[in-house]
Design a protein around this motif. Structure first.
Motif, PDB file in Angstrom:
ATOM      1  N   THR A 156       0.865  -1.146  -0.050  1.00 37.19           N
ATOM      2  CA  THR A 156      -0.083   0.076  -0.074  1.00 37.19           C
ATOM      3  C   THR A 156       1.038   1.108  -0.195  1.00 37.19           C
ATOM      4  O   THR A 156       0.400   2.471  -0.051  1.00 37.19           O
ATOM      5  CB  THR A 156      -0.850   0.026   1.347  1.00 37.19           C
ATOM      6  OG1 THR A 156      -0.198   0.182   2.545  1.00 37.19           O
ATOM      7  CG2 THR A 156      -1.853  -1.295   1.241  1.00 37.19           C
ATOM      8  N   LYS A 157       2.148   1.050   0.350  1.00 35.46           N
ATOM      9  CA  LYS A 157       3.143   2.179   0.239  1.00 35.46           C
ATOM     10  C   LYS A 157       2.839   3.226   1.319  1.00 35.46           C
ATOM     11  O   LYS A 157       2.954   4.539   1.545  1.00 35.46           O
ATOM     12  CB  LYS A 157       2.951   2.944  -0.848  1.00 35.46           C
ATOM     13  CG  LYS A 157       3.493   2.160  -2.040  1.00 35.46           C
ATOM     14  CD  LYS A 157       4.899   1.240  -2.416  1.00 35.46           C
ATOM     15  CE  LYS A 157       5.033   0.576  -3.450  1.00 35.46           C
ATOM     16  NZ  LYS A 157       6.222  -0.283  -2.948  1.00 35.46           N
ATOM     17  N   VAL A 158       2.013   2.648   2.465  1.00 35.56           N
ATOM     18  CA  VAL A 158       1.624   3.600   3.708  1.00 35.56           C
ATOM     19  C   VAL A 158       2.219   2.829   4.875  1.00 35.56           C
ATOM     20  O   VAL A 158       2.428   1.718   5.202  1.00 35.56           O
ATOM     21  CB  VAL A 158       0.071   3.272   3.934  1.00 35.56           C
ATOM     22  CG1 VAL A 158      -0.156   4.130   5.088  1.00 35.56           C
ATOM     23  CG2 VAL A 158      -0.695   3.995   2.953  1.00 35.56           C
ATOM     24  N   PHE A 159       2.829   4.143   5.832  1.00 38.40           N
ATOM     25  CA  PHE A 159       3.765   3.323   6.834  1.00 38.40           C
ATOM     26  C   PHE A 159       2.605   2.950   8.043  1.00 38.40           C
ATOM     27  O   PHE A 159       1.689   3.713   8.321  1.00 38.40           O
ATOM     28  CB  PHE A 159       4.339   4.552   7.311  1.00 38.40           C
ATOM     29  CG  PHE A 159       5.339   4.372   8.527  1.00 38.40           C
ATOM     30  CD1 PHE A 159       6.400   3.420   8.606  1.00 38.40           C
ATOM     31  CD2 PHE A 159       4.821   4.663   9.762  1.00 38.40           C
ATOM     32  CE1 PHE A 159       7.187   3.376   9.408  1.00 38.40           C
ATOM     33  CE2 PHE A 159       5.622   4.099  10.920  1.00 38.40           C
ATOM     34  CZ  PHE A 159       6.693   3.556  10.712  1.00 38.40           C
ATOM     35  N   LYS A 160       2.840   1.789   8.310  1.00 33.41           N
ATOM     36  CA  LYS A 160       1.964   1.243   9.499  1.00 33.41           C
ATOM     37  C   LYS A 160       2.574   1.814  10.685  1.00 33.41           C
ATOM     38  O   LYS A 160       3.476   0.790  11.361  1.00 33.41           O
ATOM     39  CB  LYS A 160       2.004  -0.266   9.380  1.00 33.41           C
ATOM     40  CG  LYS A 160       0.868  -0.933  10.628  1.00 33.41           C
ATOM     41  CD  LYS A 160      -0.437  -0.428  10.284  1.00 33.41           C
ATOM     42  CE  LYS A 160      -1.340  -1.217  11.317  1.00 33.41           C
ATOM     43  NZ  LYS A 160      -2.815  -0.759  11.302  1.00 33.41           N
ATOM     44  N   SER A 161       1.903   2.627  11.589  1.00 31.33           N
ATOM     45  CA  SER A 161       2.387   2.995  12.782  1.00 31.33           C
ATOM     46  C   SER A 161       1.880   2.297  13.972  1.00 31.33           C
ATOM     47  O   SER A 161       0.980   1.605  13.772  1.00 31.33           O
ATOM     48  CB  SER A 161       2.259   4.797  12.916  1.00 31.33           C
ATOM     49  OG  SER A 161       0.770   4.775  12.994  1.00 31.33           O
ATOM     50  N   THR A 162       2.699   2.380  15.107  1.00 34.30           N
ATOM     51  CA  THR A 162       2.023   1.547  16.406  1.00 34.30           C
ATOM     52  C   THR A 162       1.716   2.796  17.272  1.00 34.30           C
ATOM     53  O   THR A 162       1.858   3.918  17.388  1.00 34.30           O
ATOM     54  CB  THR A 162       3.221   0.933  16.875  1.00 34.30           C
ATOM     55  OG1 THR A 162       4.576   1.837  17.325  1.00 34.30           O
ATOM     56  CG2 THR A 162       3.906  -0.200  15.747  1.00 34.30           C
ATOM     57  N   ALA A 163       1.210   2.079  18.393  1.00 32.71           N
ATOM     58  CA  ALA A 163       1.115   3.032  19.610  1.00 32.71           C
ATOM     59  C   ALA A 163       2.078   3.649  20.091  1.00 32.71           C
ATOM     60  O   ALA A 163       2.261   4.788  20.629  1.00 32.71           O
ATOM     61  CB  ALA A 163       0.162   2.139  20.756  1.00 32.71           C
ATOM     62  N   PHE A 164       3.358   3.172  20.169  1.00 40.96           N
ATOM     63  CA  PHE A 164       4.454   3.715  20.568  1.00 40.96           C
ATOM     64  C   PHE A 164       4.915   4.847  19.786  1.00 40.96           C
ATOM     65  O   PHE A 164       5.203   5.980  20.172  1.00 40.96           O
ATOM     66  CB  PHE A 164       5.754   2.555  20.412  1.00 40.96           C
ATOM     67  CG  PHE A 164       6.921   3.139  20.785  1.00 40.96           C
ATOM     68  CD1 PHE A 164       7.117   3.056  22.362  1.00 40.96           C
ATOM     69  CD2 PHE A 164       7.939   3.269  20.074  1.00 40.96           C
ATOM     70  CE1 PHE A 164       8.721   3.272  22.832  1.00 40.96           C
ATOM     71  CE2 PHE A 164       9.191   3.620  20.559  1.00 40.96           C
ATOM     72  CZ  PHE A 164       9.568   3.822  22.068  1.00 40.96           C
ATOM     73  N   THR A 165       4.918   4.642  18.354  1.00 42.42           N
ATOM     74  CA  THR A 165       5.023   5.671  17.486  1.00 42.42           C
ATOM     75  C   THR A 165       4.193   6.809  17.546  1.00 42.42           C
ATOM     76  O   THR A 165       4.425   7.970  17.749  1.00 42.42           O
ATOM     77  CB  THR A 165       5.033   5.342  15.921  1.00 42.42           C
ATOM     78  OG1 THR A 165       5.966   4.149  15.766  1.00 42.42           O
ATOM     79  CG2 THR A 165       5.554   6.438  14.831  1.00 42.42           C
TER      80      THR A 165
END
Length: 326
Positions: free
Chosen positions: A219-228
């Motif tokens: 998807t070329k989308v960054f999958k961020s986390t709760a930490f990020t």
């Protein structure tokens, strides 16, 4: 009749003579070949039979391999067809994302919107702060459950925050399970108006991507986390304290997933007081959320001096030893 009888006797004599002649020929043939030659022929014949059996076995194996290859080729063709369908679907999804104008860091842009100009206040008196937190824990606690921490414990925790502000900004609360290691930073945050984010550490963590997230190649989308997200939120609110709790941090080896952070935080921050952590590759700074930095094709997350990392560590056989380096 007599003629038939005589003919039968004549035929018998001829057959008898022919038989004796064949016997003589056989004996003559036998005499011309010694017994050793017959023995050698039998042994050669036995060897040829064994070789024939081996060749038949190899032939069957070869046929079995050919059948296995044919089946694998059919599976390969089916998988290739399915892969082609998936590629077409990915292209459609990518095109739809592109048309919708969705950013690579859309999750972080939501943090932008929700937390802009939402700064908190800081306490400036440590003694009053410790007493206030102690009383707040007894009267209010967390979710209506009173928490009883001694003044000494709260002062030690507060002093640890102050002592680590110019170092790694990592505090480790270690002890048996159930003594309130995770609740202490939550109480501190709730009493003072700070932010506290609990990040459950998983035993399978092997690198910092488990903490930060990853760049989705499809998807070329960054999958961020709760930490990020909480670190990004902290960078937008530099006057508010953020406590990031790595709960049960030694379920995985800390040096595997947190070593990069420790190394970075031991260096000098930039002129604005931020440390930089690489997130993902980007083609240009255009479209980046305002809280991210662009550095030579890399989007970087900013970590400010308003962030502390609190690690809780149990002491049992299911956990890893925290090394002296950490």
């Amino acid at each position: 009749n007599s003629e038939q009888y005589q003919q039968a006797i004549s035929d018998r004599d001829e057959l008898k003579e022919s038989l004796y002649k064949k016997i003589d020929e056989f004996e003559d043939y036998k005499n011309r070949f010694p017994a050793e030659s017959f023995k050698e022929l039998k042994e050669n014949n036995r060897a040829l039979q064994l070789e024939k059996k081996t060749l038949l076995t190899e032939l069957q194996r070869s046929q079995d391999k050919q059948d296995e290859y044919d089946r694998a080729y059919v599976i390969y063709k089916n998988l290739r067809a399915e892969n082609q369908k998936l590629q077409e679907q990915i292209e459609l999804i990518t095109e739809e994302i592109s048309k919708s104008g969705k950013s690579k860091f859309s999750d972080l842009e939501k943090v932008d919107f929700k937390n802009k100009h939402n700064n908190g206040e800081l306490f400036d008196n440590l003694k009053k702060l410790a007493n206030y937190i102690h009383d707040y824990g007894i009267k209010n606690g967390i979710n209506g459950t009173p928490l009883y921490y001694s003044i000494q414990t709260i002062r030690a925790f507060t002093a640890s925050l102050a002592a680590s502000k110019d170092k790694s900004r990592l505090i480790i609360l270690q002890g048996p399970s159930g003594i309130g290691k995770s609740s202490l930073p939550q109480l501190f945050a709730k009493a003072t108006g700070c932010e506290c984010e609990i990040i459950p550490v998983q035993p399978s963590w092997r690198d910092n991507k488990e903490l930060l997230g990853y760049d989705n190649d499809f998807t070329k989308v960054f999958k961020s986390t709760a930490f990020t997200k909480v670190l990004y939120k902290a960078s937008l609110n530099p006057n508010k304290i953020f406590l990031v709790v790595l709960d049960e941090m030694n379920l995985a080896r800390v040096e595997y997933y947190f070593a990069d952070f420790l190394s970075t935080l031991e260096t000098e921050p930039d002129e604005e007081g931020f440390w930089h952590i690489d997130l993902a590759e980007v083609s240009s700074p255009e479209g980046l959320p305002e809280g991210l930095l662009y550095n030579n094709g890399i989007a970087q997350l900013k970590i400010g001096k308003n962030v502390w990392f609190i690690g809780t560590a149990n002491e049992d056989e299911s956990t890893n030893t925290i090394t002296d380096k950490v």
